[in-house]
Structures are given as C-alpha cells and as structure tokens.
Design an enzyme around this catalytic site. Structure first.
Site, PDB file in Angstrom:
ATOM      1  CB  SER A 120      19.345  78.428 113.433  1.00 49.28           C
ATOM      2  OG  SER A 120      17.949  78.113 114.216  1.00 49.28           O
ATOM      3  CG  HIS A 141      24.159  79.367 113.612  1.00 46.84           C
ATOM      4  ND1 HIS A 141      24.151  80.650 112.555  1.00 46.84           N
ATOM      5  CD2 HIS A 141      24.610  78.016 113.015  1.00 46.84           C
ATOM      6  CE1 HIS A 141      22.966  80.657 111.758  1.00 46.84           C
ATOM      7  NE2 HIS A 141      22.618  78.898 112.202  1.00 46.84           N
ATOM      8  CD  GLU A 153      25.683  83.488 113.258  1.00 43.90           C
ATOM      9  OE1 GLU A 153      24.905  83.385 112.439  1.00 43.90           O
ATOM     10  OE2 GLU A 153      25.048  85.429 112.329  1.00 43.90           O
ATOM     11  CG  ASN A 191      18.798  81.705 110.730  1.00 47.10           C
ATOM     12  OD1 ASN A 191      19.108  81.703 109.473  1.00 47.10           O
ATOM     13  ND2 ASN A 191      19.479  81.722 111.529  1.00 47.10           N
TER      14      ASN A 191
HETATM   15  N1  3HC Z   1      28.857  67.008 102.020  1.00 44.00           N
HETATM   16  C1  3HC Z   1      29.784  66.706 100.995  1.00 44.00           C
HETATM   17  N2  3HC Z   1      30.122  67.807 100.766  1.00 44.00           N
HETATM   18  C2  3HC Z   1      29.090  68.174  99.523  1.00 44.00           C
HETATM   19  C3  3HC Z   1      27.623  68.325 100.084  1.00 44.00           C
HETATM   20  C4  3HC Z   1      27.994  66.860 101.442  1.00 44.00           C
HETATM   21  N3  3HC Z   1      26.734  67.180 102.140  1.00 44.00           N
HETATM   22  N4  3HC Z   1      27.320  68.660  99.526  1.00 44.00           N
HETATM   23  C5  3HC Z   1      27.544  68.920  98.598  1.00 44.00           C
HETATM   24  N5  3HC Z   1      28.914  68.964  98.420  1.00 44.00           N
HETATM   25  C6  3HC Z   1      30.082  68.976  97.169  1.00 44.00           C
HETATM   26  C7  3HC Z   1      29.936  68.485  96.561  1.00 44.00           C
HETATM   27  O1  3HC Z   1      30.532  67.522  96.778  1.00 44.00           O
HETATM   28  C8  3HC Z   1      30.958  69.645  95.128  1.00 44.00           C
HETATM   29  O2  3HC Z   1      31.749  69.386  95.714  1.00 44.00           O
HETATM   30  P1  3HC Z   1      32.909  69.706  93.785  1.00 44.00           P
HETATM   31  O3  3HC Z   1      32.962  71.590  94.275  1.00 44.00           O
HETATM   32  O4  3HC Z   1      34.422  69.694  94.255  1.00 44.00           O
HETATM   33  O5  3HC Z   1      31.934  68.672  92.473  1.00 44.00           O
HETATM   34  C9  3HC Z   1      29.945  70.862  95.992  1.00 44.00           C
HETATM   35  O6  3HC Z   1      29.478  70.558  97.089  1.00 44.00           O
HETATM   36  C10 3HC Z   1      29.022  70.940  95.379  1.00 44.00           C
HETATM   37  O7  3HC Z   1      27.793  70.269  95.133  1.00 44.00           O
HETATM   38  P2  3HC Z   1      26.874  70.048  94.016  1.00 44.00           P
HETATM   39  O8  3HC Z   1      27.861  69.983  92.834  1.00 44.00           O
HETATM   40  O9  3HC Z   1      26.257  68.598  94.427  1.00 44.00           O
HETATM   41  O10 3HC Z   1      26.155  71.398  93.488  1.00 44.00           O
HETATM   42  P3  3HC Z   1      25.869  73.032  93.583  1.00 44.00           P
HETATM   43  O11 3HC Z   1      27.105  73.308  93.640  1.00 44.00           O
HETATM   44  O12 3HC Z   1      24.374  72.928  93.718  1.00 44.00           O
HETATM   45  O13 3HC Z   1      26.329  73.189  95.430  1.00 44.00           O
HETATM   46  C11 3HC Z   1      25.687  73.805  97.957  1.00 44.00           C
HETATM   47  C12 3HC Z   1      25.488  72.621  96.469  1.00 44.00           C
HETATM   48  C13 3HC Z   1      26.376  73.354  98.140  1.00 44.00           C
HETATM   49  C14 3HC Z   1      24.258  73.311  98.515  1.00 44.00           C
HETATM   50  C15 3HC Z   1      24.557  75.276  96.922  1.00 44.00           C
HETATM   51  O14 3HC Z   1      23.764  75.352  95.909  1.00 44.00           O
HETATM   52  C16 3HC Z   1      25.476  76.582  97.966  1.00 44.00           C
HETATM   53  O15 3HC Z   1      26.383  76.394  98.368  1.00 44.00           O
HETATM   54  N6  3HC Z   1      24.060  76.343  98.409  1.00 44.00           N
HETATM   55  C17 3HC Z   1      23.448  77.323  99.589  1.00 44.00           C
HETATM   56  C18 3HC Z   1      23.546  76.725 100.625  1.00 44.00           C
HETATM   57  C19 3HC Z   1      23.481  77.785 101.884  1.00 44.00           C
HETATM   58  O16 3HC Z   1      23.126  78.563 101.744  1.00 44.00           O
HETATM   59  N7  3HC Z   1      23.457  77.299 102.760  1.00 44.00           N
HETATM   60  C20 3HC Z   1      23.160  77.971 104.642  1.00 44.00           C
HETATM   61  C21 3HC Z   1      21.701  77.405 104.597  1.00 44.00           C
HETATM   62  S1  3HC Z   1      21.397  78.887 105.886  1.00 44.00           S
HETATM   63  C22 3HC Z   1      21.658  77.452 107.537  1.00 44.00           C
HETATM   64  O17 3HC Z   1      22.596  76.687 107.120  1.00 44.00           O
HETATM   65  C23 3HC Z   1      22.201  78.287 108.747  1.00 44.00           C
HETATM   66  C24 3HC Z   1      20.273  77.822 109.122  1.00 44.00           C
HETATM   67  O18 3HC Z   1      20.751  78.173 110.963  1.00 44.00           O
HETATM   68  C25 3HC Z   1      19.154  78.065 109.072  1.00 44.00           C
END
Ligand code: 3HC
Length: 284
Positions: A120, A141, A153, A191
């Site tokens: 990351s 990424h 990315e 990031n």
């Molecule tokens: N595997 C498969 N499907 C998943 C899943 C997983 N691990 N987690 C969630 N889902 C699916 C759910 O089944 C749901 O599907 P649907 O749209 O068909 O109903 C969908 O994703 C949304 O999940 P939920 O309904 O349980 O919950 P939310 O609507 O609250 O969404 C989230 C959860 C997708 C995590 C959303 O809150 C989100 O997009 N959050 C931001 C995440 C983000 O910014 N990630 C980047 C982090 S930075 C990073 O990773 C980089 C590193 O370098 C730091």
C-alpha cells in the site's frame, strides 16, 4: 503473454480477497501461507465470502465450487511459484519480510513470471531492485474488500517495462476490475489522498472538535462517503494507517503528513480497529 496461473503470497485480509477474485475469474491460484492454520483461515474466509455472494445471487453453487477448486494451498514459496505466470505478494507491510519473500520468489519463479506487489505504500522501485528482473516488477494495489472494490491501482516502478504493464492491465480487466495507472511515489495516489483525510479526522477527534460518530456522520451525509473516515480507519487497521502516514512523512519530509497524536496512542494501546475488536468503535 496470457496469464493462466498465479501465486498469491499471504492469505490475510488482502491476500485471501486477491486469491478469491483470481480464482472466481478463471485463473488457477496457488495460495502461499507460512502455516497451515493461516491457510485454513484464509480458505474459510474465502468460503464465507463466496457464500455471501451465493446468497445475494451474484454467483451459483457451481461457481462457488469451481472457485474453491481452483485454489491450491502451499506452505513453501519455492514450490508455490515454480510454475506460475504471475506472483502477487500480499504479505505484511514490513520491508524485511517483503525482502525475504521476494528473494525466494526471484530464485524459484520461471523467467517469464511477472512480479506484482500489493504493497500500500512501500516503493515499487525499491522492491523491484531486490529482484533480478525489475522490468517485470509492478505494483498491483487492490482495495478492501477486494471482491467488492472495483479499483486496481497499477503502480509503475522506475524500471517497469511496457509489456509488463500491458499484461497486468489486461489481467486486471479479466478480474472485472478497473485498472488505473500511476507512477511510483510515496502512497501512490490512493493513500496520498486518503490518509491525510483520515489523519485530519483523527485530529478533529483528538482536539475535541467532534466525536468519532459525528465526524463520520459529517463525511457520510455531507460527502456521500460509504463509510466515515474513522470507521474506515478501523476497517483498514490503525497500525496500517500509521505505517502509511510514516511512509508519506519520510518520503516527502513534509510536516503535513505528521500522524495525529491520538492515532499513535491508539496504536500503542493495541486498539487497531476491527481486527483487535476495538478502535474508534467496538466490534464483536
Ligand atoms: N466479499 C464479498 N462481498 C462483500 C464483501 C466481501 N468481503 N463485503 C461486502 N460485500 C458485499 C455485500 O454482500 C453487499 O452486496 P450487495 O451490494 O449485493 O448487497 C455489498 O458488498 C455491500 O455490503 P454490505 O451491505 O454488507 O455493507 P455496506 O453497504 O455497508 O458496504 C462496504 C460495505 C462495501 C465495505 C462499504 O462500506 C464501502 O465501500 N466502504 C468503503 C471501503 C473502502 O474505502 N475501501 C478501501 C480501503 S483503502 C484500501 O483498501 C487500500 C489500502 O492500501 C489501505
């Protein structure tokens, strides 16, 4: 080159998600872990996430089975990479660990194999230089949760060649992701933009400007973020956020990246977010 078989090194949060999406999209996957119990945990997470997709009718039971059948577990890096077209490394963000992994991969992988790191924030140019083929080394990424987030990315190191970029771009599209190219720089783009926002949100809490819940409400309801920055920090891991801010701070020597004192204290206290059951919020 047509990538058919990949090795994913590390089965943690990112690694199991990466193995999941490769396997679900027709690639044969060697998942490499250090211990059988870690590999078992990774496979059970993949199974749970596939179950969730079956329940949502995104895939059927047949697809779930073929995805799981496409993943083979290895506990030895040399064995796991010896016949693959691409390696994606997703081990902890620690340069010593990554150095040891890449040295072993470099010795055992075939000459044509492309090397990708899911780091990351560690310099792709620096990791590439650990190997004998820096032109075949690239940053791949992914974002958490990997099965859901559309972005890859793709980070080009100083010596990454165009053929490597093209293969990785094509492969990312086969994972049903959207590849976005960036050049190697501290924090890349994702990031470098995300972490100062999270850090500033933590300053707001630390200075008593608002509670964590209220900072998150502002960003969710005012800016349409799916998660507020503090909930997201917990989700990413507060230790990971602190590490990335450290890379930005060191890399640019700019005080705007200094970590919020509250973030440092929470990491010192072992409150790392979802993975330890407590960060800015409590988790079951
Ligand atoms: N595997 C498969 N499907 C998943 C899943 C997983 N691990 N987690 C969630 N889902 C699916 C759910 O089944 C749901 O599907 P649907 O749209 O068909 O109903 C969908 O994703 C949304 O999940 P939920 O309904 O349980 O919950 P939310 O609507 O609250 O969404 C989230 C959860 C997708 C995590 C959303 O809150 C989100 O997009 N959050 C931001 C995440 C983000 O910014 N990630 C980047 C982090 S930075 C990073 O990773 C980089 C590193 O370098 C730091």
């Amino acid at each position: 080159m047509d990538v058919k078989k990949v090795a994913v090194i590390g089965g943690g949060t990112m690694g199991n998600g990466i193995a999941h999406v490769f396997a679900m999209n027709g690639f044969s996957v060697n998942l490499i872990e250090t211990k059988q119990e870690f590999a078992d945990r990774a496979m059970s997470t993949i199974q749970k996430n596939l179950d969730r997709m079956v329940k949502k009718e995104k895939i059927d039971e047949g697809k779930k089975k073929s995805t799981l059948d496409s993943i083979s577990v290895f506990l030895d890096i040399s064995e796991g990479v010896k016949d693959v077209d691409m390696v994606v490394e997703a081990v902890p963000e620690n340069l010593d660990i990554k150095t040891s992994v890449w040295k072993q991969v470099d010795e055992a992988a075939p000459d044509h194999t492309i090397f990708g790191s899911n780091t990351s924030s560690i310099s792709i140019t620096k990791l590439a230089a650990l190997t004998s083929r820096p032109e075949k080394f690239i940053g791949m990424h992914f974002f958490n949760p990997v099965p859901v987030m559309k972005l890859v990315e793709i980070v080009r190191g100083l010596q990454t060649d165009d053929d490597t970029y093209d293969v990785v771009e094509e492969t990312s599209k086969k994972l049903q992701k959207v590849p976005v190219p960036v050049n190697d720089a501290p924090g890349f783009v994702s990031n470098r933009v995300l972490m100062p926002m999270i850090n500033e949100a933590i300053f707001c809490v630390g200075e008593g400007v608002a509670t964590a819940e209220n900072v998150d409400e502002v960003m969710k309801l005012g800016m349409a973020h799916p998660m507020g920055p503090l909930r997201l920090a917990d989700f990413i891991g507060l230790d990971v956020c602190l590490d990335i801010l450290g890379v930005l701070y060191e890399g640019f020597k700019d005080p705007k990246y200094r970590p919020a004192p509250l973030l440092v204290k929470m990491v010192d206290a072992g409150k790392l977010g979802n993975k330890t059951g407590e960060g800015f919020y409590k988790y079951d």
